[in-house]
Design a protein around this motif. Structure first.
Motif, PDB file in Angstrom:
ATOM      1  N   LEU A 100     -20.317 -19.685  -3.673  1.00 37.85           N
ATOM      2  CA  LEU A 100     -18.884 -19.967  -3.777  1.00 37.85           C
ATOM      3  C   LEU A 100     -18.579 -20.938  -4.910  1.00 37.85           C
ATOM      4  O   LEU A 100     -17.591 -20.775  -5.639  1.00 37.85           O
ATOM      5  CB  LEU A 100     -18.374 -20.525  -2.447  1.00 37.85           C
ATOM      6  N   LEU A 101     -19.425 -21.958  -5.076  1.00 37.32           N
ATOM      7  CA  LEU A 101     -19.175 -22.948  -6.127  1.00 37.32           C
ATOM      8  C   LEU A 101     -19.470 -22.400  -7.519  1.00 37.32           C
ATOM      9  O   LEU A 101     -18.980 -22.937  -8.516  1.00 37.32           O
ATOM     10  CB  LEU A 101     -20.015 -24.202  -5.869  1.00 37.32           C
ATOM     11  N   SER A 102     -20.284 -21.343  -7.599  1.00 37.24           N
ATOM     12  CA  SER A 102     -20.603 -20.752  -8.901  1.00 37.24           C
ATOM     13  C   SER A 102     -19.513 -19.812  -9.390  1.00 37.24           C
ATOM     14  O   SER A 102     -19.434 -19.518 -10.587  1.00 37.24           O
ATOM     15  CB  SER A 102     -21.933 -19.983  -8.822  1.00 37.24           C
ATOM     16  N   SER A 103     -18.692 -19.325  -8.482  1.00 41.01           N
ATOM     17  CA  SER A 103     -17.627 -18.394  -8.869  1.00 41.01           C
ATOM     18  C   SER A 103     -16.628 -19.089  -9.784  1.00 41.01           C
ATOM     19  O   SER A 103     -16.217 -20.219  -9.530  1.00 41.01           O
ATOM     20  CB  SER A 103     -16.910 -17.863  -7.626  1.00 41.01           C
ATOM     21  N   GLY A 104     -16.264 -18.402 -10.856  1.00 35.37           N
ATOM     22  CA  GLY A 104     -15.236 -18.915 -11.747  1.00 35.37           C
ATOM     23  C   GLY A 104     -15.742 -19.668 -12.957  1.00 35.37           C
ATOM     24  O   GLY A 104     -14.962 -19.967 -13.859  1.00 35.37           O
ATOM     25  N   ARG A 105     -17.042 -19.980 -13.021  1.00 33.57           N
ATOM     26  CA  ARG A 105     -17.516 -20.741 -14.177  1.00 33.57           C
ATOM     27  C   ARG A 105     -17.489 -19.891 -15.448  1.00 33.57           C
ATOM     28  O   ARG A 105     -17.041 -20.346 -16.502  1.00 33.57           O
ATOM     29  CB  ARG A 105     -18.931 -21.259 -13.932  1.00 33.57           C
ATOM     30  N   TYR A 106     -17.991 -18.672 -15.353  1.00 36.12           N
ATOM     31  CA  TYR A 106     -17.979 -17.772 -16.509  1.00 36.12           C
ATOM     32  C   TYR A 106     -17.122 -16.533 -16.264  1.00 36.12           C
ATOM     33  O   TYR A 106     -17.029 -15.665 -17.120  1.00 36.12           O
ATOM     34  CB  TYR A 106     -19.408 -17.338 -16.853  1.00 36.12           C
ATOM     35  N   GLY A 107     -16.535 -16.446 -15.106  1.00 35.43           N
ATOM     36  CA  GLY A 107     -15.726 -15.292 -14.728  1.00 35.43           C
ATOM     37  C   GLY A 107     -15.637 -15.236 -13.220  1.00 35.43           C
ATOM     38  O   GLY A 107     -16.063 -16.155 -12.516  1.00 35.43           O
ATOM     39  N   ALA A 108     -15.096 -14.150 -12.706  1.00 36.17           N
ATOM     40  CA  ALA A 108     -14.900 -14.042 -11.262  1.00 36.17           C
ATOM     41  C   ALA A 108     -16.225 -14.013 -10.509  1.00 36.17           C
ATOM     42  O   ALA A 108     -16.322 -14.502  -9.388  1.00 36.17           O
ATOM     43  CB  ALA A 108     -14.092 -12.784 -10.948  1.00 36.17           C
ATOM     44  N   SER A 109     -17.257 -13.439 -11.118  1.00 40.39           N
ATOM     45  CA  SER A 109     -18.542 -13.315 -10.436  1.00 40.39           C
ATOM     46  C   SER A 109     -19.323 -14.622 -10.489  1.00 40.39           C
ATOM     47  O   SER A 109     -19.287 -15.338 -11.494  1.00 40.39           O
ATOM     48  CB  SER A 109     -19.379 -12.207 -11.077  1.00 40.39           C
ATOM     49  N   PRO A 110     -20.068 -14.943  -9.428  1.00 36.48           N
ATOM     50  CA  PRO A 110     -20.891 -16.158  -9.453  1.00 36.48           C
ATOM     51  C   PRO A 110     -22.241 -15.966 -10.133  1.00 36.48           C
ATOM     52  O   PRO A 110     -22.983 -16.925 -10.293  1.00 36.48           O
ATOM     53  CB  PRO A 110     -21.088 -16.466  -7.965  1.00 36.48           C
ATOM     54  N   PHE A 111     -22.568 -14.726 -10.544  1.00 40.35           N
ATOM     55  CA  PHE A 111     -23.903 -14.451 -11.062  1.00 40.35           C
ATOM     56  C   PHE A 111     -23.856 -13.822 -12.448  1.00 40.35           C
ATOM     57  O   PHE A 111     -22.910 -13.117 -12.801  1.00 40.35           O
ATOM     58  CB  PHE A 111     -24.667 -13.509 -10.124  1.00 40.35           C
ATOM     59  N   LEU A 112     -24.916 -14.081 -13.211  1.00 37.76           N
ATOM     60  CA  LEU A 112     -25.138 -13.447 -14.504  1.00 37.76           C
ATOM     61  C   LEU A 112     -26.395 -12.588 -14.424  1.00 37.76           C
ATOM     62  O   LEU A 112     -27.301 -12.861 -13.638  1.00 37.76           O
ATOM     63  CB  LEU A 112     -25.319 -14.493 -15.601  1.00 37.76           C
ATOM     64  N   VAL A 113     -26.440 -11.565 -15.261  1.00 35.62           N
ATOM     65  CA  VAL A 113     -27.621 -10.710 -15.386  1.00 35.62           C
ATOM     66  C   VAL A 113     -28.116 -10.819 -16.819  1.00 35.62           C
ATOM     67  O   VAL A 113     -27.351 -10.597 -17.767  1.00 35.62           O
ATOM     68  CB  VAL A 113     -27.293  -9.240 -15.044  1.00 35.62           C
ATOM     69  N   GLY A 114     -29.375 -11.192 -16.989  1.00 34.26           N
ATOM     70  CA  GLY A 114     -29.925 -11.319 -18.330  1.00 34.26           C
ATOM     71  C   GLY A 114     -30.133  -9.963 -18.979  1.00 34.26           C
ATOM     72  O   GLY A 114     -30.539  -9.001 -18.325  1.00 34.26           O
ATOM     73  N   GLN A 115     -29.842  -9.878 -20.261  1.00 38.35           N
ATOM     74  CA  GLN A 115     -30.054  -8.629 -20.989  1.00 38.35           C
ATOM     75  C   GLN A 115     -31.529  -8.465 -21.356  1.00 38.35           C
ATOM     76  O   GLN A 115     -32.321  -9.387 -21.247  1.00 38.35           O
ATOM     77  CB  GLN A 115     -29.181  -8.598 -22.243  1.00 38.35           C
ATOM     78  N   TYR A 116     -31.878  -7.249 -21.772  1.00 45.02           N
ATOM     79  CA  TYR A 116     -33.246  -6.907 -22.195  1.00 45.02           C
ATOM     80  C   TYR A 116     -34.279  -7.189 -21.098  1.00 45.02           C
ATOM     81  O   TYR A 116     -35.389  -7.638 -21.368  1.00 45.02           O
ATOM     82  CB  TYR A 116     -33.622  -7.656 -23.473  1.00 45.02           C
ATOM     83  N   GLY A 117     -33.905  -6.936 -19.846  1.00 44.60           N
ATOM     84  CA  GLY A 117     -34.875  -7.063 -18.769  1.00 44.60           C
ATOM     85  C   GLY A 117     -34.816  -8.353 -17.986  1.00 44.60           C
ATOM     86  O   GLY A 117     -35.475  -8.485 -16.967  1.00 44.60           O
ATOM     87  N   GLY A 118     -34.059  -9.334 -18.446  1.00 44.78           N
ATOM     88  CA  GLY A 118     -33.856 -10.535 -17.635  1.00 44.78           C
ATOM     89  C   GLY A 118     -34.928 -11.587 -17.775  1.00 44.78           C
ATOM     90  O   GLY A 118     -35.090 -12.207 -18.829  1.00 44.78           O
TER      91      GLY A 118
END
Length: 548
Positions: free
Chosen positions: A232-250
């Motif tokens: 919940l606290l991560s939501s809104g930092r970079y957008g609506a989602s609280p999670f990021l997915v790394g490109q090129y396999g993470g």
């Protein structure tokens, strides 16, 4: 080479994420670091591989163990079992970047702080996780990601919305010591939701397995609440989602980024050479270790050895007490994980979020053509998503553990245009079936639920790999003073915790290494041998990548 060229303050064995972060931090702190890996690629068990490399990785570990194999080869063969994969070769196989350990990044947490503090964030790209959904009653249902989605959801009654909002307010605050939690700290989280907040079963499943990412119905309440609070606290930092997915396999690409920082600050890298021997120094006046590599005449020496458990030879374990530095030390070993990596034709189709559906008028008030258009608008194409299967959600699936599917499309740069990747993870204890038999029901259900039908035949994967990953046991921690070996702890198996726990383990290793190696800073000519932070402030020279 002279002794000064072959002697290091620390030698690190393995380029997994924990070891790579520690290498970068130690190099930036002024220590002389050599980073070795028997693999020809970065990332260790978290590596990102091309499709050709993935098949080779699987075939190597599925082969019979050579009696004279190295400790690393024997450890890998024991760790990865029940391996099977498709035998047809896909075109453009080198355009894939497939992760051995799929993971997502919370927008607030140790890894994000380290990516920014070290400058590694400049070396990669990241996508917001667009959807989290749960498979319930044969349907894919979005999990509300914010208050707006809760209020606009058509699946919840007004009473249920109020109960859910009451729980979310409770979980986002300082819940420790609250009356609702008293006496329920170790009770099953799902039961806590039912008894204290009167939530119905499908909402309980969504919260337990798709927000808290619990593994089993018996998972305790407090750790689950902490994961939800971070969600919940991560939501809104970079957008609506609280999670990021790394490109090129993470994770593998991120590990390589930290290795890059280490190399820029003087770290020496040797990959793809077999480690023939690791031995304790026999000198009476100086403790340390000697590492001998294949096809390298000179032996490398160091004052401190940091190693993943795969690289510590049995003879060294018997004479030296390894040090495991982790908050998980001494706890029960985590369960094994049955994994599948599958490639299929995109795009990924998911239900639209409640906020998107709110812009579409009711289908009941439209004509036939308009109704078909409205139906299509209730679904949308996404590039990143998580689909969770609670225990018992599939007739042929597990009744005791939840399966998690991470879906990535072409926007994550992990495959050619038009291709998508599904990473399926199912925690298992004492499996009585092969990884393929355990995961096939989830693969079929995923493809049927999130892909477009292009013909009368059922959707199918273009390539699939199945394997069972068994983590090493976690020994009890020992005093650092009794040993000059630091054995790193494997990261968590939970999708949103894997990279954060690796980062926390790396920081613990870093500070213990600093305590042991601080005299080396003075001997190296540094006037101030005080290391004040895990990541010092970035300077202009950090932009200089010469020599990488």
């Amino acid at each position: 080479m002279s002794d000064s060229e072959t002697h290091f303050d620390v030698i690190i064995l393995g380029t997994g994420l924990t070891e790579s972060i520690a290498a970068a931090a130690l190099s930036k702190a002024g220590f002389k670091v050599a980073h070795l890996d028997q693999n020809a690629y970065y990332g260790g068990d978290e590596a990102s591989l091309t499709l050709d490399e993935l098949v080779q990785w699987a075939d190597t570990r599925a082969a019979d163990v050579d009696p004279e194999a190295s400790a690393f080869a024997a450890s890998q063969t024991a760790k990865f079992t029940s391996i099977s994969h498709s035998h047809h070769v896909l075109p453009n196989s080198r355009q894939y970047s497939l992760s051995l350990t799929p993971s997502i990044i919370p927008s607030k947490g140790p890894l994000i702080s380290s990516l920014i503090g070290s400058g590694v964030s400049r070396y990669g790209g990241y996508k917001l996780l667009e959807r989290i959904a749960v498979f319930s009653s044969g349907e894919v249902r979005n999990v509300p990601g914010c208050k707006e989605d809760v209020f606009k959801s058509k699946d919840l009654s007004l009473v249920e919305k109020r109960r859910l909002m009451r729980f979310l307010m409770f979980a986002s605050g300082e819940f420790e010591g609250k009356p609702e939690l008293e006496g329920n700290e170790s009770s099953p989280f799902s039961e806590f939701l039912r008894t204290k907040f009167s939530l119905k079963d499908d909402v309980v499943d969504a919260i337990t397995y798709a927000l808290a990412f619990c593994t089993f119905p018996s998972d305790p309440t407090v750790p689950a609440l902490r994961r939800i609070r971070r969600y919940l606290l991560s939501s809104g930092r970079y957008g609506a989602s609280p999670f990021l997915v790394g490109q090129y396999g993470g994770a593998g690409e991120i590990a390589q980024g930290f290795c890059r920082v280490s190399a820029v600050h003087g770290g020496v890298y040797i990959l793809g050479r077999k480690i023939l021997a690791v031995s304790a120094s026999d000198s009476s006046d100086k403790s340390g270790f000697t590492v001998q590599l294949e096809d390298l005449e000179d032996k490398l020496t160091c004052d401190l050895l940091i190693s993943s458990q795969d690289f510590v030879p049995p003879d060294l374990q018997s004479t030296t007490v390894p040090v495991l530095l982790s908050e998980q030390a001494g706890s029960d070993p985590p369960p094994g994980v049955a994994r599948c990596i599958a490639i299929f034709d995109g795009p990924i189709i998911f239900p639209s979020s409640p906020s998107q559906q709110a812009t579409t008028s009711s289908v009941d008030d439209k004509g036939t053509d308009e109704a078909e258009t409205a139906n299509s608008e209730t679904q949308s194409k996404v590039d990143t998503a998580i689909l969770v299967f609670p225990p018992g959600s599939l007739p042929e699936g597990s009744k005791t553990s939840a399966a998690t599917v991470l879906l990535t499309g072409e926007g994550t740069m992990s495959g050619p245009a038009g291709k998508c990747i599904a990473y399926i993870s199912l925690p298992v204890t004492n499996p009585d079936k092969s990884a393929e038999m355990l995961l096939k029901p989830y693969l079929h259900a995923t493809l049927a639920s999130v892909t477009e039908s292009r013909s009368e035949s059922e959707p199918h994967s273009l390539f699939s790999l199945f394997y069972l990953s068994t983590p090493p046991s976690i020994p009890s921690p020992q005093s650092f003073a009794s040993s000059r070996v630091v054995v790193t702890c494997p990261p968590s198996n939970l999708l949103p915790e894997s990279m954060d726990t690796a980062t926390k383990n790396a920081e613990t290793v870093f500070w213990e290494a600093v305590k042991a190696l601080r005299p080396a800073l003075s001997e190296g000519g540094q006037e101030d041998d005080t290391v004040e932070s895990f990541w010092p402030p970035l300077e202009v020279q950090d932009e200089d990548e010469e020599g990488w």
